[in-house]
Design a protein around this motif. Structure first.
Motif, PDB file in Angstrom:
ATOM      1  N   LYS A 156      -1.367  12.424  19.204  1.00 31.78           N
ATOM      2  CA  LYS A 156      -1.470  11.797  17.975  1.00 31.78           C
ATOM      3  C   LYS A 156      -0.192  11.682  17.341  1.00 31.78           C
ATOM      4  O   LYS A 156       0.539  12.831  17.264  1.00 31.78           O
ATOM      5  CB  LYS A 156      -2.800  12.409  17.304  1.00 31.78           C
ATOM      6  N   GLU A 157      -0.200  11.004  16.376  1.00 31.95           N
ATOM      7  CA  GLU A 157       1.025  10.672  15.423  1.00 31.95           C
ATOM      8  C   GLU A 157       1.020  12.054  14.494  1.00 31.95           C
ATOM      9  O   GLU A 157       0.046  12.212  13.748  1.00 31.95           O
ATOM     10  CB  GLU A 157       1.089   9.555  14.646  1.00 31.95           C
ATOM     11  N   ILE A 158       2.204  12.713  14.591  1.00 24.69           N
ATOM     12  CA  ILE A 158       2.464  13.573  13.470  1.00 24.69           C
ATOM     13  C   ILE A 158       2.822  13.093  12.378  1.00 24.69           C
ATOM     14  O   ILE A 158       3.644  12.306  12.168  1.00 24.69           O
ATOM     15  CB  ILE A 158       3.434  14.633  14.043  1.00 24.69           C
ATOM     16  N   GLY A 159       2.043  13.524  11.121  1.00 27.02           N
ATOM     17  CA  GLY A 159       2.550  13.138   9.835  1.00 27.02           C
ATOM     18  C   GLY A 159       4.052  13.701   9.395  1.00 27.02           C
ATOM     19  O   GLY A 159       4.167  14.666   9.816  1.00 27.02           O
ATOM     20  N   GLY A 160       4.355  12.849   8.294  1.00 22.91           N
ATOM     21  CA  GLY A 160       5.687  13.481   7.915  1.00 22.91           C
ATOM     22  C   GLY A 160       7.046  12.556   8.437  1.00 22.91           C
ATOM     23  O   GLY A 160       6.979  11.241   8.479  1.00 22.91           O
ATOM     24  N   ALA A 161       8.149  13.090   8.678  1.00 24.46           N
ATOM     25  CA  ALA A 161       9.142  12.299   8.916  1.00 24.46           C
ATOM     26  C   ALA A 161       9.605  12.358  10.316  1.00 24.46           C
ATOM     27  O   ALA A 161      10.619  12.547  10.763  1.00 24.46           O
ATOM     28  CB  ALA A 161      10.380  13.374   8.306  1.00 24.46           C
ATOM     29  N   GLU A 162       8.652  11.751  11.191  1.00 22.66           N
ATOM     30  CA  GLU A 162       8.837  11.781  12.676  1.00 22.66           C
ATOM     31  C   GLU A 162       9.842  10.730  12.964  1.00 22.66           C
ATOM     32  O   GLU A 162      10.447  10.630  13.971  1.00 22.66           O
ATOM     33  CB  GLU A 162       7.340  11.468  13.277  1.00 22.66           C
ATOM     34  N   SER A 163      10.002   9.897  11.963  1.00 24.11           N
ATOM     35  CA  SER A 163      10.822   8.880  12.568  1.00 24.11           C
ATOM     36  C   SER A 163      12.203   9.046  11.824  1.00 24.11           C
ATOM     37  O   SER A 163      13.175   8.325  11.672  1.00 24.11           O
ATOM     38  CB  SER A 163      10.316   7.212  11.945  1.00 24.11           C
ATOM     39  N   ARG A 164      12.220  10.229  10.902  1.00 24.43           N
ATOM     40  CA  ARG A 164      13.429  10.508  10.219  1.00 24.43           C
ATOM     41  C   ARG A 164      14.379  11.550  10.990  1.00 24.43           C
ATOM     42  O   ARG A 164      13.867  11.853  12.088  1.00 24.43           O
ATOM     43  CB  ARG A 164      13.365  10.751   8.674  1.00 24.43           C
ATOM     44  N   ASP A 165      15.648  11.568  10.467  1.00 24.04           N
ATOM     45  CA  ASP A 165      16.140  12.729  10.928  1.00 24.04           C
ATOM     46  C   ASP A 165      15.615  14.122  10.823  1.00 24.04           C
ATOM     47  O   ASP A 165      14.877  14.357  10.048  1.00 24.04           O
ATOM     48  CB  ASP A 165      17.698  12.840  10.266  1.00 24.04           C
ATOM     49  N   VAL A 166      16.268  15.062  11.933  1.00 23.17           N
ATOM     50  CA  VAL A 166      15.568  16.263  11.929  1.00 23.17           C
ATOM     51  C   VAL A 166      16.165  17.145  10.605  1.00 23.17           C
ATOM     52  O   VAL A 166      15.664  17.981  10.064  1.00 23.17           O
ATOM     53  CB  VAL A 166      15.964  17.065  13.190  1.00 23.17           C
ATOM     54  N   GLY A 167      17.379  16.793  10.468  1.00 21.34           N
ATOM     55  CA  GLY A 167      18.301  17.423   8.942  1.00 21.34           C
ATOM     56  C   GLY A 167      18.985  18.705   9.772  1.00 21.34           C
ATOM     57  O   GLY A 167      18.671  19.321  10.803  1.00 21.34           O
ATOM     58  N   ASP A 168      20.021  19.187   9.088  1.00 21.18           N
ATOM     59  CA  ASP A 168      20.733  20.278   9.431  1.00 21.18           C
ATOM     60  C   ASP A 168      20.290  21.567   9.017  1.00 21.18           C
ATOM     61  O   ASP A 168      19.612  21.577   7.926  1.00 21.18           O
ATOM     62  CB  ASP A 168      22.121  20.238   8.756  1.00 21.18           C
ATOM     63  N   SER A 169      20.097  22.511  10.039  1.00 23.42           N
ATOM     64  CA  SER A 169      19.640  23.811   9.796  1.00 23.42           C
ATOM     65  C   SER A 169      20.866  24.678   9.624  1.00 23.42           C
ATOM     66  O   SER A 169      21.483  24.693  10.211  1.00 23.42           O
ATOM     67  CB  SER A 169      18.615  24.149  10.889  1.00 23.42           C
ATOM     68  N   SER A 170      20.394  25.614   8.664  1.00 29.17           N
ATOM     69  CA  SER A 170      21.331  26.564   8.455  1.00 29.17           C
ATOM     70  C   SER A 170      21.478  27.882   9.314  1.00 29.17           C
ATOM     71  O   SER A 170      22.247  28.847   9.191  1.00 29.17           O
ATOM     72  CB  SER A 170      21.244  27.317   6.726  1.00 29.17           C
ATOM     73  N   ILE A 171      20.239  28.002  10.160  1.00 33.46           N
ATOM     74  CA  ILE A 171      20.028  28.823  11.373  1.00 33.46           C
ATOM     75  C   ILE A 171      20.262  28.198  12.575  1.00 33.46           C
ATOM     76  O   ILE A 171      19.343  27.214  12.809  1.00 33.46           O
ATOM     77  CB  ILE A 171      18.668  29.697  10.988  1.00 33.46           C
TER      78      ILE A 171
END
Length: 831
Positions: free
Chosen positions: A595-610
């Motif tokens: 099932k489709e996960i809510g949120g930013a599934e079609s957006r970038d993951v983003g940079d992680s500091s870890i």
């Protein structure tokens, strides 16, 4: 003889107990019944009046219904008035005896006294049944043409009842409405507006027909606002001329101007005048401004007029009267979709209302604030809401947390920011985050393999600081069980590029603290159930702590909670030696729901500091692109395969790279450069393989056809792509009817110990498009080949070049990461 009405009221009020009150009323009702039986005409109206008061007290008075009908038939006005009053209060439209009064009402409509006419019209308008309305509709229509404004007003109000009760004659009074709207009498004009509003609400199809009356309504509203309309001082209330008429005209204009540009243009000027000239210091003026704003927002008004309307609501928000502020917030909630950008100007004022002492104001402000959130202001609005979460009342925190989570899920710019914000919410109000929101957080984390390491490390250190927030502890324990290997791998680095060291014993210490100090004692069994599941999962993530995990699980064997006791016993059984060969597969990561996960599934993951650095020393980058042309741009290498694309499956949570597998597309940058691994030996390919080769087979064609027959599915002999250290990878190629090639890779573990965190990656030349499906598992059980992975290739060289593939394999065995590379180039011709 019974007492007078005043004496009855006085005696009832003097009662000190409910029993005394019932006694007084029972005694009086008995006297009234006696008077009715004796047919006492002199005091009949007095007795009915007392029955009305008794009816208001909630006592039965049905025995006086027939007396009302007798009073209506009287020739005396005082008795007739009490009779009609009793009729409207003691009877309703479903009362059977009501039909007996129809003829009396019809006679009273023809009475020479306007007040008797008014009584009859009022009674019909209040309790008229379907049959009565149909029978008396013609009389009402006749009275609407009366020269007496009092009668015209009453008849118009009675017509509202008729059109609502009788569908087939709802248009009977349409021809009379125009004259009512042009009347100079305030009461008649007000009644005409009410009648037309009721008609248009019942049937929207009449709206175009009555738009021709907009100039008359606009002119009447202009005259009223100028206080020069027919003895305006008579209707003045707090300095406002006839606010009831103004409000009714504004409501009617709202209906007539909706979704019509021309009609809206005709009323733009008068709406601007009302909005600017009406004094808003008292409730009377505020009521007019409120109706004016609703009309502006409902029609196709000019942008400047909408700005004026929103600014009026902004002034309402600054009022000290909570009622006005509540109305302003409720209106903003209704019109927020009309022009969100205009409302952004009052965002700070709306947010300030979140701190109001009145909880109803706070709830309305939260609704409006949530409606204002969009992609452009999600970060700033979330920051404001998080700051308010620190000081919000306990009763308000649950709804506030829920709204923040919904806004973050809907508008988050990337997954990293989404996870960071949800963790903040759980740190500040974790005891008020609903189960549904916790489950969604876990799904988001599980579906983002690139952030597994980042999330589990962040949750671990937040739990180390405090174990008082239930949601934080629950999702943290779940993540420790699923992704604990990332935490203890030693490859994670922080924002300062310093390695993060967390030992398996530290993880067990934290879970032990959760068992000793659960965030909520009432829900300790559910928390311990999550801890038990995490502990058994850590058996494969932290194999060095096997004995300690068993010891902790044994504490739950005697739990009073049956479910927890059963789980513990089952988990301990799973840790016995009988399950050594299948334990790793059972304790693999939970798969992500389709099932489709809510949120930013079609957006970038983003940079992680870890970040997590693989053994090769290459830091993971973004996820690799799948497909020929896109992948070639990412890996612009001039090597043997001519800089081909790299494909890695879009894995669910269970296929998160860990151990030696690395985690991102950047790891594959060295895949085509690595020369350390020699090509694996490949057996000779036999042609037939049991496939139907059509005419080639009929005429004794060769075993290795140059190309698969068009429209046929051809299976080739298996290819041993890799064999080393107990791991064997066999390719089962198949040529599809559409010209593409399907390669099923089957992984065989011939050792007696499982291979965990298994990751299989492949790179192909630019002229080949490669799509990899998720593997069927991340753990290779001992001495079987249950795990497989499917690849779909499309060769775009038109047979000029053969299929080549470089492989990278990563897994963990006995706690040690292993990484191998291989090259496969002996696919059958035509693949």
């Amino acid at each position: 003889m019974s007492i007078k009405l005043r004496e009855l009221i006085r005696s009832i009020r003097a009662c000190k107990t409910a029993a005394e009150e019932r006694a007084v009323i029972a005694r009086e009702c008995a006297l009234i019944r006696t008077a009715f039986k004796e047919d006492d005409n002199q005091f009949r109206h007095r007795n009915v009046a007392k029955l009305l008061f008794i009816h208001m007290m909630g006592y039965p008075t049905h025995f006086g219904q027939m007396e009302c009908l007798k009073l209506i038939a009287s020739t005396k006005f005082p008795e007739k008035r009490v009779g009609y009053l009793g009729l409207t209060q003691l009877l309703d439209e479903n009362t059977e005896v009501l039909m007996l009064v129809t003829n009396s009402i019809k006679n009273d409509m023809s009475h020479e006294s306007q007040y008797v006419n008014g009584l009859a019209l009022c009674a019909l308008g209040n309790i008229g049944s379907n049959e009565m309305c149909r029978a008396l509709a013609r009389e009402v229509e006749r009275m609407m043409n009366s020269t007496n404004p009092y009668i015209r007003k009453k008849a118009a109000l009675c017509a509202m009842r008729i059109i609502r009760k009788v569908d087939e004659i709802e248009d009977k009074f349409n021809g009379r409405i125009g004259s009512l709207l042009e009347d100079r009498n305030h009461g008649v004009l007000l009644s005409g507006c009410c009648l037309l509003t009721a008609l248009l609400e019942l049937n929207k199809d009449y709206i175009p027909e009555f738009r021709r009356h907009i100039p008359s309504l606009v002119n009447a509203l202009r005259l009223v606002t100028k206080s020069g309309y027919n003895s305006a001082a008579e209707y003045d209330i707090a300095g406002i001329c006839d606010p009831f008429l103004q409000a009714k005209i504004l409501r009617l204009l709202r209906i007539l101007g909706e979704r019509n540009v021309d009609a809206s243009d005709e009323m733009n000027d008068i709406l601007a005048q009302v909005a600017t000239n009406t004094e808003g210091t008292k409730n009377t003026g505020n009521a007019i401004l409120y109706e004016c704003v609703l009309t502006i927002m409902s029609i196709e008004a000019e942008s400047g007029l909408r700005v004026l309307g929103i600014n009026i609501l902004g002034r309402f928000l600054l009022s000290r009267d909570n009622n006005i502020r509540y109305v302003a917030l409720a209106t903003l909630q209704r019109v927020v979709n009309v022009d969100v950008q205009i409302m952004q100007r009052h965002r700070n004022t709306i947010i300030e209302c979140l701190k109001d002492a009145d909880i109803s104001i706070r709830k309305r402000a939260l609704d409006v604030t949530y409606s204002l959130v969009d992609d452009s202001n999600i970060k700033s609005m979330t920051k404001e809401l998080l700051n308010y979460l620190l000081v919000a009342d306990t009763d308000f925190k649950e709804e506030l947390c829920s709204r923040i989570c919904m806004a973050v899920e809907k508008y988050s710019p990337n997954r990293r920011w989404q996870i960071d914000t949800l963790i903040k919410v759980m740190c500040l109000g974790g005891n008020f985050v609903k189960e549904q929101q916790r489950e969604k957080f876990c799904k988001v984390v599980a579906s983002t393999p690139e952030l597994h390491s980042y999330t589990v490390i962040k949750l671990y250190f937040n739990m180390k600081e405090s174990l008082t927030q239930e949601a934080l502890v629950h999702v943290g324990v779940w993540c420790l069980g699923e992704f604990g290997d990332h935490l203890v791998s030693g490859r994670a680095v922080g924002p300062d590029n310093q390695p993060i060291h967390v030992s398996p014993s530290d993880v067990l210490d934290l879970l032990q603290d959760v068992i000793k100090k659960p965030p909520n004692l009432d829900k300790a069994p559910s928390t311990n159930a999550l801890v038990a599941a995490a502990l058994v999962k850590l058996v494969t993530r932290c194999p060095t702590e096997f004995e300690r995990i068993k010891k902790l699980l044994r504490k739950f064997e005697c739990s009073l909670h049956v479910d927890l006791q059963q789980r513990a016993c089952e988990f301990l059984e799973l840790l016995s030696s009988d399950w050594d060969s299948t334990r790793a597969g059972i304790l693999d990561r939970m798969p992500v729901s389709e099932k489709e996960i809510g949120g930013a599934e079609s957006r970038d993951v983003g940079d992680s500091s870890i970040d997590e650095v693989p053994p090769s020393g290459v830091r993971p980058g973004g996820a690799p692109a799948v497909g020929g042309s896109k992948g070639g741009d990412l890996l612009d290498l001039n090597d043997l395969l001519d800089a081909g694309p790299v494909a890695a499956p879009a894995r669910p949570a269970a296929s998160s790279p860990s151990g030696g597998g690395g985690g991102g597309g950047g790891d594959l940058l060295d895949l085509l450069d690595g020369g350390g691994a020699a090509p694996s030996p490949v057996p000779q390919v036999s042609g037939g393989g049991g496939a139907d080769l059509g005419l080639l087979d009929l005429f004794g064609g060769g075993d290795s056809p140059a190309a698969a027959p068009t429209g046929q599915v051809v299976e080739a002999a298996p290819i041993v792509a890799f064999e080393k250290a107990g791991l064997k990878i066999v390719f089962h190629p198949r040529k599809e009817a559409d010209g593409s090639s399907t390669v099923v890779a089957r992984f065989c573990n011939s050792l007696t110990v499982p291979m965990t965190n298994f990751v299989f990656e492949a790179a192909v030349p630019k002229f080949v498009s490669l799509t990899m499906q998720p593997a069927t598992g991340q753990v290779l059980p001992p001495q079987n080949d249950l795990v497989s992975q499917t690849m779909v290739c499309s060769n775009n060289s038109n047979g000029e070049k053969g299929l080549l593939m470089k492989l990278r394999i990563g897994y963990v065995m006995n706690g040690t990461p292993v990484q191998e590379m291989a090259q496969v180039g002996n696919f059958p011709p035509g693949y």
